[in-house]
Enzyme design. Structure first.
Site, PDB file in Angstrom:
ATOM      1  CG  ASP A   1       0.657  -4.357   9.593  1.00  0.00           C
ATOM      2  OD1 ASP A   1       0.801  -5.545   9.210  1.00  0.00           O
ATOM      3  OD2 ASP A   1       0.934  -3.395   8.866  1.00  0.00           O
TER       4      ASP A   1
ATOM      5  CG  ASP B   1       4.102  -5.087  11.178  1.00  0.00           C
ATOM      6  OD1 ASP B   1       4.951  -5.514  10.379  1.00  0.00           O
ATOM      7  OD2 ASP B   1       3.836  -3.875  11.313  1.00  0.00           O
TER       8      ASP B   1
ATOM      9  CB  THR C   1      -2.122   7.198  -3.123  1.00  0.00           C
ATOM     10  OG1 THR C   1      -1.424   5.946  -3.267  1.00  0.00           O
ATOM     11  CG2 THR C   1      -1.253   8.319  -3.666  1.00  0.00           C
TER      12      THR C   1
ATOM     13  NE  ARG D   1      -2.822  -0.350   3.495  1.00  0.00           N
ATOM     14  CZ  ARG D   1      -3.643   0.019   4.461  1.00  0.00           C
ATOM     15  NH1 ARG D   1      -4.839   0.477   4.153  1.00  0.00           N
ATOM     16  NH2 ARG D   1      -3.288  -0.066   5.714  1.00  0.00           N
TER      17      ARG D   1
HETATM   18  N1  URA Z   1      -4.074  -4.218   6.858  1.00  0.00           N
HETATM   19  C1  URA Z   1      -3.884  -4.646   8.132  1.00  0.00           C
HETATM   20  O1  URA Z   1      -3.048  -5.492   8.391  1.00  0.00           O
HETATM   21  N2  URA Z   1      -4.648  -4.122   9.099  1.00  0.00           N
HETATM   22  C2  URA Z   1      -5.589  -3.178   8.871  1.00  0.00           C
HETATM   23  O2  URA Z   1      -6.254  -2.744   9.802  1.00  0.00           O
HETATM   24  C3  URA Z   1      -5.771  -2.750   7.532  1.00  0.00           C
HETATM   25  C4  URA Z   1      -4.999  -3.280   6.544  1.00  0.00           C
END
Ligand code: URA
Length: 209
Positions: free
Chosen positions: A200, A203, A108, A104
């Site tokens: 995330d 992570d 943007t 990502r």
């Molecule tokens: N990707 C993720 O890992 N967590 C989110 O909240 C949004 C996208």
């Protein structure tokens, strides 16, 4: 929405609450993602066709049901989608695994493609795209675009938590792709994270950050 399936099974919901908990460590988080993916796939694949074959048991000859039709491929979106792969392979060990790498753009929030390796015969397979989090929907849309460009006609998308914004975006562009999730959360925050979400996913699966 006919093309969105939400899994409300209590076992799945319980495991998702554990995933959300900030105190759930990396090892347990990874195991839970795999288990939830397997439980979801069990239901999402309930439409797989069967055919009758003749077999011999130790007692007699009989007809028995075996899977028929197109073979399967699962395509995790790197990197968080990798966490769901083994759960699904536990149910469908013969599935081939393709990989789509998208990141990502932090400004943007658009999906940028950096890797794509798909089975040679992907167009003849039933495909399930995997990504635990459907946030803006940009990555999911880009992955489905890439698979359609590769000739795929049978595509499902499986995530664990979805934001309403992502569902709307994805189903507008790909109304023919059945979307499976286990929770529809409240919203996206200003950084594109799902609220309340689980943080995330990449992570937390891989222990980075
Ligand atoms: N990707 C993720 O890992 N967590 C989110 O909240 C949004 C996208």
């Amino acid at each position: 929405m006919d093309n969105v399936t939400v899994f409300t099974h209590p076992l799945v919901q319980h495991k998702i609450s554990m995933l959300r908990d900030i105190n759930t460590g990396c090892k347990e988080f990874r195991e839970l993602i795999e288990e939830v993916a397997m439980l979801m796939a069990y239901d999402a694949l309930s439409d797989l066709p069967l055919e009758e074959v003749e077999i011999t048991t130790p007692i007699t000859s009989t007809t028995a049901s075996v899977l028929s039709g197109k073979k399967m491929a699962i395509v995790p979106i790197l990197r968080a989608g990798l966490g769901m792969v083994n759960g699904i392979l536990a149910l469908v060990p013969s599935a081939k695994v393709g990989h789509i790498g998208l990141y990502r753009d932090h400004v943007t929030l658009e999906a940028q493609n950096y890797y794509c390796k798909l089975p040679d015969d992907i167009e003849n397979r039933k495909v399930i795209i995997l990504d635990p989090m459907l946030a803006t929907g940009n990555s999911a849309v880009a992955a489905a675009n890439m698979l359609k460009e590769a000739g795929c006609t049978s595509i499902k998308f499986m995530c664990i938590i979805a934001a309403p914004e992502g569902i709307k975006h994805f189903t507008n562009i790909h109304p023919d792709v059945q979307l499976y999730c286990a929770c529809i959360d409240e919203k996206l925050n200003e950084n594109g994270y799902i609220v309340p979400g689980l943080g995330d996913a990449g992570d937390r699966i891989f222990g980075t950050k």
